[in-house]
Design an enzyme around this catalytic site. Sequence first.
Site, PDB file in Angstrom:
ATOM      1  CE  LYS A 161     -23.637  -6.851  35.948  1.00 22.25           C
ATOM      2  NZ  LYS A 161     -22.870  -7.405  34.821  1.00 22.25           N
ATOM      3  NE  ARG A 200     -15.830 -10.137  31.680  1.00 28.79           N
ATOM      4  CZ  ARG A 200     -16.818  -9.276  31.924  1.00 28.79           C
ATOM      5  NH1 ARG A 200     -16.524  -8.068  32.339  1.00 28.79           N
ATOM      6  NH2 ARG A 200     -18.070  -9.611  31.760  1.00 28.79           N
ATOM      7  CE1 TYR A 217      -8.457  14.380  58.013  1.00 29.40           C
ATOM      8  CE2 TYR A 217     -10.350  13.827  56.639  1.00 29.40           C
ATOM      9  CZ  TYR A 217      -9.680  13.749  57.851  1.00 29.40           C
ATOM     10  OH  TYR A 217     -10.225  13.042  58.868  1.00 29.40           O
ATOM     11  CG  MET A 235     -15.347   7.554  55.809  1.00 28.11           C
ATOM     12  SD  MET A 235     -14.831   6.541  57.206  1.00 28.11           S
ATOM     13  CE  MET A 235     -13.106   6.266  56.836  1.00 28.11           C
TER      14      MET A 235
HETATM   15  C1  PLP Z   1     -23.668  -6.910  33.723  1.00 26.44           C
HETATM   16  C2  PLP Z   1     -23.971  -7.750  32.543  1.00 26.44           C
HETATM   17  C3  PLP Z   1     -24.977  -7.380  31.646  1.00 26.44           C
HETATM   18  C4  PLP Z   1     -25.720  -6.049  31.726  1.00 26.44           C
HETATM   19  O1  PLP Z   1     -24.932  -5.043  31.174  1.00 26.44           O
HETATM   20  P1  PLP Z   1     -25.501  -3.541  30.988  1.00 26.44           P
HETATM   21  O2  PLP Z   1     -24.443  -2.866  30.207  1.00 26.44           O
HETATM   22  O3  PLP Z   1     -25.651  -2.984  32.357  1.00 26.44           O
HETATM   23  O4  PLP Z   1     -26.796  -3.660  30.283  1.00 26.44           O
HETATM   24  C5  PLP Z   1     -25.274  -8.253  30.630  1.00 26.44           C
HETATM   25  N1  PLP Z   1     -24.615  -9.425  30.495  1.00 26.44           N
HETATM   26  C6  PLP Z   1     -23.631  -9.805  31.322  1.00 26.44           C
HETATM   27  C7  PLP Z   1     -22.937 -11.100  31.113  1.00 26.44           C
HETATM   28  C8  PLP Z   1     -23.265  -8.980  32.372  1.00 26.44           C
HETATM   29  O5  PLP Z   1     -22.278  -9.346  33.191  1.00 26.44           O
END
Ligand code: PLP
Length: 382
Positions: free
Chosen positions: A47, A145, A274, A322
């Site tokens: 992801k 969650r 800045y 930036m």
């Molecule tokens: C992002 C995620 C993972 C991976 O987590 P890591 O700590 O990067 O290994 C696993 N399961 C779910 C549901 C996630 O959202």
Amino acid sequence: MTESQTAIRNSQFASAWAEIDLAAIAHNVQLLKRALTPPTRLMAVVKANAYGHGAVPVAQTALRNGAEWLGVARVAEGRELRDAQIAAPILVLGPIAPVEAEVAVQSRLRVAVASLTVARALSDAAQQHNLVTPVHLKIDTGMTRFGVPCDQAVAFARALQALPSLRLEGAFTHFASADDADLAFTQQQAERFARTVDELARANIPIMLRHAANSAGTLASDQFHFDLVRAGIAMYGVCPAEHLSLRDQLRPALSLKSRVALVRAVSAGTSIGYGRTFVSKRAIGVALVSIGYADGVRRALSNRGEVLIRGKRARILGRVSMDQIVVRADEVGAQEGDEVTLIGTQGDEQISAAEVAGWADTIPYEVLTGIGARVPRVYSQQ
Ligand SMILES: *Cc1c(COP(=O)(O)O)cnc(C)c1O
């Protein structure tokens, strides 16, 4: 290579770029795979553009080295992998909106479900294509969650079974604190998950694929492995906690680099950047480096962070802008055109994503995923 191709290639190394070592990804995937007992499978979590490393090359490398599944957070991320002709099973781990069901089904993505509205949309979309779409039931065991609470799992799974074009392929949960040295809560979550899956089995809803562990859970204990583990951060060579196994064997895959654009001398009493937050006490040499917060150098590194030049550490002076930072140059002998390492190794010195995270009061995940979209990713198989 034509002249303009060469020019483009050289320009990738002109200002800010990220080098991704795919051999390190391959090494880390193999390490993780070896930590599993067959038939436990490995899902490579790619992801957020593979935590900034580039989703397609990382996914391809992971699949060639023992991962069998891919995990993404969004439908569009799964679509991108399919557009690159990646055929492996892909699970969308996060919640999707009902309007995304059509693309998810068309792209042959497995979706995590905890909402009946989404499940119906998926079933409807699948029915229109004469398909049966596999889904994974997300069970909330303590993260609070995304997920169905344990005591509602059986009723929810029954409702899923009643939908004509869905198949309940898997069930999973997510750990809240598997990186904690104290595993009591993680154990509680794992037990709740196992109990819920047993209840499903007793209700005649067998689950083929049960999974719970992220990287930390995977490295903490094999009691959390179930049928599949979902590894993200460890695959990128970052250990989620100091105490975990494999810590010294994981290899960081990403280096963030830039170049010295200009070297100049400033006299005593000169303010830099800045807000004039740095004022030189005496005459010093400074270097301008072509990277800034738009590239992912966090502004919290102002007057705090360090970079590597000529194998030595140089301090960031004044605010991070930036597109540029200013660093101390005379102590390291920086020259125009020198390579600057913001994450990675030069000679005997190393700056890890974890060290940068410490300066910015955050975690390596945020440092890596925060590397800007304009930073070209350059791949090597060293
Ligand atoms: C992002 C995620 C993972 C991976 O987590 P890591 O700590 O990067 O290994 C696993 N399961 C779910 C549901 C996630 O959202």
